[in-house]
Write a protein that holds these residues in place. Structure first.
Motif, short mmCIF file in Angstrom:
data_model
loop_
_atom_site.label_atom_id
_atom_site.label_comp_id
_atom_site.label_asym_id
_atom_site.label_seq_id
_atom_site.Cartn_x
_atom_site.Cartn_y
_atom_site.Cartn_z
N ASP A 112 0.82 -1.21 0.00
CA ASP A 112 0.00 0.00 0.00
C ASP A 112 0.86 1.26 0.00
O ASP A 112 0.57 2.23 -0.70
CB ASP A 112 -0.92 0.01 1.23
N ARG A 113 1.93 1.24 0.79
CA ARG A 113 2.83 2.41 0.84
C ARG A 113 3.54 2.60 -0.50
O ARG A 113 3.69 3.72 -0.98
CB ARG A 113 3.85 2.20 1.95
N SER A 116 1.39 4.12 -3.29
CA SER A 116 1.07 5.55 -3.15
C SER A 116 2.29 6.43 -3.36
O SER A 116 2.19 7.65 -3.32
CB SER A 116 0.49 5.82 -1.76
#
Length: 314
Positions: A112-113, A116
């Motif tokens: 997820d990091r 983004s």
């Protein structure tokens, strides 16, 4: 499963029925619930993405730092798995034990990091690595990789330049070799990328090949944030990972250790690999290895002080 009032979470995973039949248990660990949420998010993302086939006719130039033939053995003694770690399994490969829920959750968080984040385009991919091998002194080298050459600046002041053969630098991905520009054509659906990474291997060897090649791409290649995120999602469903919190790397940085245990004599190596990662941004801080027959004995380490784009060799 009983709870203080009533169960409000749907248990739909391998072993759920056995868990329910076992009678009363304690409330589920928050990490387990976080893992379930990550799996749902990943399934939605995978359904929305489209696979892009990789090119098939390439020649490798980049020597894998994570590869068994040039394995840079590294690491401090393996710490015991943290007490209270969640052990809800995710889907494994063959008969191998699956990654623990904590490992799956960690990889999905890093995915997820990574998704983004952003990465600027540059002519070089630079790695600054502090290497220590058992019986030798540590040394720090800077490596600059471009489409056409590899430049190594050693700690003692030497500069070594190697030109790439026709077609440019390549990375081994599954049973094929992928060029710099073809990295952006690799699949960004986890199931499709796993098939590419594990191609040519079966059973536990397929999982081990997937882990090794993923590590090489995450540290040695200019992969996009989207591909980086997909690699982490593939690792979340790869068996054999255990997590230990708050472990120091060779530079004294605190990270999370991910321990892998290869099959006996996998690729003719006597080592079991471990990674130390920084969950906040998904960076691999260190690849470390211990002797298979003596996990308290340090074999060596490769500590990544920098991995990222560079405008020039300097």
């Amino acid at each position: 499963m009983t709870h203080k009032d009533q169960d409000i979470h749907v248990l739909d995973f391998p072993g759920a029925t056995a868990l329910k039949d076992a009678g009363r248990t304690e409330p589920p660990d928050p990490a387990v619930l976080a893992t379930a949420q990550s799996l749902v998010r990943r399934a939605i993302a995978a359904d929305a993405e489209h696979a892009v086939p990789a090119t098939a006719s390439d020649t490798v130039v980049v020597a894998p730092r994570f590869g068994r033939r040039r394995l840079v053995a590294c690491a401090a003694a393996v710490a015991a798995v943290a007490a209270g770690v969640a052990v809800l399994p995710v889907v494994g490969v063959g008969s191998d034990p699956a990654a623990s829920a904590s490992a799956a959750d960690l990889f999905n968080t890093m995915a997820d990091r990574a998704a983004s984040g952003s990465q600027r385009s540059a002519p070089y991919w630079k790695t600054t690595v502090r290497t220590w091998v058992e019986g030798d002194k540590p040394h720090t080298d800077n490596t600059y990789l471009s489409r056409s050459k590899l430049v190594i600046k050693t700690q003692n002041g030497r500069t070594v330049t190697k030109k790439a053969p026709p077609g440019g630098v390549r990375w081994m991905v599954g049973n094929r070799q992928v060029s710099w520009d073809a990295l952006d054509k690799l699949p960004t659906r986890p199931d499709a990328l796993r098939r590419v990474l594990s191609a040519g291997a079966e059973g536990s060897a397929a999982a081990e090949q997937t882990v090794r090649q993923s590590g090489e791409l995450l540290t040695e290649a200019p992969v996009s944030p989207r591909l980086r995120a997909t690699l982490f999602r593939v690792l979340a469903d790869t068996p054999g990972a255990k997590v230990t919190e708050r472990v120091k790397d060779g530079a004294g940085r605190i990270g999370t250790e991910i321990s892998w245990r290869w099959s006996k004599n996998f690729d003719h190596s006597p080592h079991s690999p471990n990674w130390i990662v920084r969950p906040s941004d998904g960076q691999i801080l260190e690849c470390n290895n211990v002797w298979e027959d003596d996990p308290e004995r340090m074999a060596g380490r490769s500590t990544y002080l920098y991995t990222g784009p560079a405008d020039s060799v300097g």
